[in-house]
Design a protein around this motif. Sequence first.
Motif, PDB file in Angstrom:
ATOM      1  N   SER A   1       0.841  -1.199   0.000  1.00  0.00           N
ATOM      2  CA  SER A   1       0.000   0.000   0.000  1.00  0.00           C
ATOM      3  C   SER A   1       0.870   1.240   0.000  1.00  0.00           C
ATOM      4  CB  SER A   1      -0.891   0.020   1.237  1.00  0.00           C
ATOM      5  OG  SER A   1      -1.831  -1.016   1.167  1.00  0.00           O
ATOM      6  N   ILE A   2       0.393   2.252  -0.719  1.00  0.00           N
ATOM      7  CA  ILE A   2       1.109   3.524  -0.794  1.00  0.00           C
ATOM      8  C   ILE A   2       0.080   4.643  -0.851  1.00  0.00           C
ATOM      9  CG2 ILE A   2       1.273   3.570  -3.318  1.00  0.00           C
ATOM     10  CD1 ILE A   2       4.214   4.597  -2.778  1.00  0.00           C
ATOM     11  N   PRO A   3       0.337   5.758  -0.166  1.00  0.00           N
ATOM     12  CA  PRO A   3      -0.606   6.884  -0.269  1.00  0.00           C
ATOM     13  C   PRO A   3      -0.468   7.558  -1.637  1.00  0.00           C
ATOM     14  CG  PRO A   3       1.203   7.442   1.208  1.00  0.00           C
ATOM     15  CD  PRO A   3       1.404   6.020   0.787  1.00  0.00           C
ATOM     16  N   LEU A   4      -1.605   7.867  -2.261  1.00  0.00           N
ATOM     17  CA  LEU A   4      -1.564   8.557  -3.554  1.00  0.00           C
ATOM     18  C   LEU A   4      -1.126  10.008  -3.399  1.00  0.00           C
ATOM     19  CD1 LEU A   4      -4.743   7.206  -5.359  1.00  0.00           C
ATOM     20  CD2 LEU A   4      -2.385   6.433  -5.563  1.00  0.00           C
ATOM     21  N   THR A   5      -1.400  10.594  -2.247  1.00  0.00           N
ATOM     22  CA  THR A   5      -0.965  11.942  -1.906  1.00  0.00           C
ATOM     23  C   THR A   5      -0.394  11.878  -0.496  1.00  0.00           C
ATOM     24  OG1 THR A   5      -3.046  12.631  -0.895  1.00  0.00           O
ATOM     25  CG2 THR A   5      -2.842  12.946  -3.297  1.00  0.00           C
ATOM     26  N   PRO A   6       0.253  12.918  -0.027  1.00  0.00           N
ATOM     27  CA  PRO A   6       0.817  12.866   1.329  1.00  0.00           C
ATOM     28  C   PRO A   6      -0.214  12.545   2.424  1.00  0.00           C
ATOM     29  CG  PRO A   6       1.761  14.700   0.137  1.00  0.00           C
ATOM     30  CD  PRO A   6       0.668  14.133  -0.728  1.00  0.00           C
ATOM     31  N   THR A   7      -1.476  12.851   2.179  1.00  0.00           N
ATOM     32  CA  THR A   7      -2.510  12.590   3.182  1.00  0.00           C
ATOM     33  C   THR A   7      -3.423  11.419   2.816  1.00  0.00           C
ATOM     34  OG1 THR A   7      -3.960  14.227   2.155  1.00  0.00           O
ATOM     35  CG2 THR A   7      -2.539  14.987   3.957  1.00  0.00           C
ATOM     36  N   GLY A   8      -3.117  10.700   1.748  1.00  0.00           N
ATOM     37  CA  GLY A   8      -3.917   9.535   1.354  1.00  0.00           C
ATOM     38  C   GLY A   8      -4.774   9.854   0.168  1.00  0.00           C
ATOM     39  N   PRO A   9      -5.590   8.982  -0.266  1.00  0.00           N
ATOM     40  CA  PRO A   9      -5.910   7.650   0.235  1.00  0.00           C
ATOM     41  C   PRO A   9      -4.829   6.633  -0.123  1.00  0.00           C
ATOM     42  CG  PRO A   9      -7.097   7.999  -1.792  1.00  0.00           C
ATOM     43  CD  PRO A   9      -6.342   9.292  -1.481  1.00  0.00           C
ATOM     44  N   LEU A  10      -4.878   5.488   0.551  1.00  0.00           N
ATOM     45  CA  LEU A  10      -3.933   4.408   0.263  1.00  0.00           C
ATOM     46  C   LEU A  10      -4.410   3.613  -0.941  1.00  0.00           C
ATOM     47  CD1 LEU A  10      -3.138   2.990   3.814  1.00  0.00           C
ATOM     48  CD2 LEU A  10      -1.707   4.451   2.405  1.00  0.00           C
ATOM     49  N   ARG A  11      -3.440   3.139  -1.714  1.00  0.00           N
ATOM     50  CA  ARG A  11      -3.740   2.290  -2.864  1.00  0.00           C
ATOM     51  C   ARG A  11      -2.643   1.264  -2.947  1.00  0.00           C
ATOM     52  NH1 ARG A  11      -5.594   4.288  -8.061  1.00  0.00           N
ATOM     53  NH2 ARG A  11      -7.190   5.470  -7.045  1.00  0.00           N
TER      54      ARG A  11
ATOM     55  N   VAL B   1       0.052  -0.857  -4.820  1.00  0.00           N
ATOM     56  CA  VAL B   1       0.833  -0.683  -6.045  1.00  0.00           C
ATOM     57  C   VAL B   1       0.620  -1.906  -6.933  1.00  0.00           C
ATOM     58  CG1 VAL B   1       3.145  -0.417  -7.021  1.00  0.00           C
ATOM     59  CG2 VAL B   1       2.566   0.735  -4.878  1.00  0.00           C
ATOM     60  N   ALA B   2       0.102  -1.652  -8.124  1.00  0.00           N
ATOM     61  CA  ALA B   2      -0.123  -2.691  -9.131  1.00  0.00           C
ATOM     62  C   ALA B   2       0.251  -2.107 -10.482  1.00  0.00           C
ATOM     63  CB  ALA B   2      -1.583  -3.140  -9.129  1.00  0.00           C
ATOM     64  N   GLY B   3       0.849  -2.916 -11.320  1.00  0.00           N
ATOM     65  CA  GLY B   3       1.344  -2.438 -12.608  1.00  0.00           C
ATOM     66  C   GLY B   3       0.309  -1.767 -13.471  1.00  0.00           C
ATOM     67  N   GLU B   4      -0.944  -2.222 -13.389  1.00  0.00           N
ATOM     68  CA  GLU B   4      -1.993  -1.639 -14.229  1.00  0.00           C
ATOM     69  C   GLU B   4      -2.566  -0.346 -13.644  1.00  0.00           C
ATOM     70  OE1 GLU B   4      -3.861  -4.654 -11.504  1.00  0.00           O
ATOM     71  OE2 GLU B   4      -2.131  -4.667 -12.806  1.00  0.00           O
ATOM     72  N   ASP B   5      -2.164   0.016 -12.435  1.00  0.00           N
ATOM     73  CA  ASP B   5      -2.663   1.221 -11.768  1.00  0.00           C
ATOM     74  C   ASP B   5      -1.631   2.343 -11.914  1.00  0.00           C
ATOM     75  OD1 ASP B   5      -3.560   3.223 -10.066  1.00  0.00           O
ATOM     76  OD2 ASP B   5      -4.144   1.819  -8.479  1.00  0.00           O
ATOM     77  N   GLU B   6      -1.793   3.162 -12.948  1.00  0.00           N
ATOM     78  CA  GLU B   6      -0.821   4.217 -13.237  1.00  0.00           C
ATOM     79  C   GLU B   6      -0.669   5.198 -12.073  1.00  0.00           C
ATOM     80  OE1 GLU B   6      -1.068   6.103 -17.112  1.00  0.00           O
ATOM     81  OE2 GLU B   6      -2.146   4.355 -17.870  1.00  0.00           O
ATOM     82  N   GLU B   7      -1.773   5.553 -11.425  1.00  0.00           N
ATOM     83  CA  GLU B   7      -1.697   6.496 -10.304  1.00  0.00           C
ATOM     84  C   GLU B   7      -0.839   5.940  -9.171  1.00  0.00           C
ATOM     85  OE1 GLU B   7      -6.002   7.167  -9.647  1.00  0.00           O
ATOM     86  OE2 GLU B   7      -5.393   9.275  -9.569  1.00  0.00           O
ATOM     87  N   ALA B   8      -1.006   4.667  -8.854  1.00  0.00           N
ATOM     88  CA  ALA B   8      -0.226   4.057  -7.770  1.00  0.00           C
ATOM     89  C   ALA B   8       1.249   3.965  -8.149  1.00  0.00           C
ATOM     90  CB  ALA B   8      -0.782   2.681  -7.424  1.00  0.00           C
ATOM     91  N   VAL B   9       1.543   3.632  -9.400  1.00  0.00           N
ATOM     92  CA  VAL B   9       2.938   3.565  -9.857  1.00  0.00           C
ATOM     93  C   VAL B   9       3.570   4.957  -9.789  1.00  0.00           C
ATOM     94  CG1 VAL B   9       4.445   3.109 -11.845  1.00  0.00           C
ATOM     95  CG2 VAL B   9       2.612   1.492 -11.263  1.00  0.00           C
ATOM     96  N   LEU B  10       2.851   5.976 -10.228  1.00  0.00           N
ATOM     97  CA  LEU B  10       3.366   7.345 -10.146  1.00  0.00           C
ATOM     98  C   LEU B  10       3.590   7.762  -8.700  1.00  0.00           C
ATOM     99  CD1 LEU B  10       1.161   9.057 -12.865  1.00  0.00           C
ATOM    100  CD2 LEU B  10       3.641   8.802 -12.933  1.00  0.00           C
ATOM    101  N   ALA B  11       2.650   7.426  -7.812  1.00  0.00           N
ATOM    102  CA  ALA B  11       2.799   7.759  -6.389  1.00  0.00           C
ATOM    103  C   ALA B  11       4.023   7.073  -5.798  1.00  0.00           C
ATOM    104  CB  ALA B  11       1.538   7.363  -5.617  1.00  0.00           C
ATOM    105  N   MET B  12       4.250   5.816  -6.180  1.00  0.00           N
ATOM    106  CA  MET B  12       5.410   5.080  -5.687  1.00  0.00           C
ATOM    107  C   MET B  12       6.699   5.741  -6.176  1.00  0.00           C
ATOM    108  SD  MET B  12       8.001   2.731  -6.268  1.00  0.00           S
ATOM    109  CE  MET B  12       7.634   2.610  -7.988  1.00  0.00           C
TER     110      MET B  12
END
Length: 79
Positions: A44-54, A56-67
Amino acid sequence: MPHTVTGRFDDGSAYQVQVTGDADRPVVGSARAAALVELHAGRSIPLTPTGPLRVVAGEDEEAVLAMLRRYTDVVEKGA
């Protein structure tokens, strides 16, 4: 549409990748960045400094960018 991301690792090495949204190959362009994504897949990784958590999965561009933002210094993100 893939996003192009330019950044630096902690040691100052620069990278540029395309975040593809493809589960089999989430980033293209830097083997080191690809290994970093693979290392954090399923965590799990926060998409922004305050969340929400997501998760990390290869098909989830937002989570990859957040990571990438969390573990590297992203200096430029383009469409």
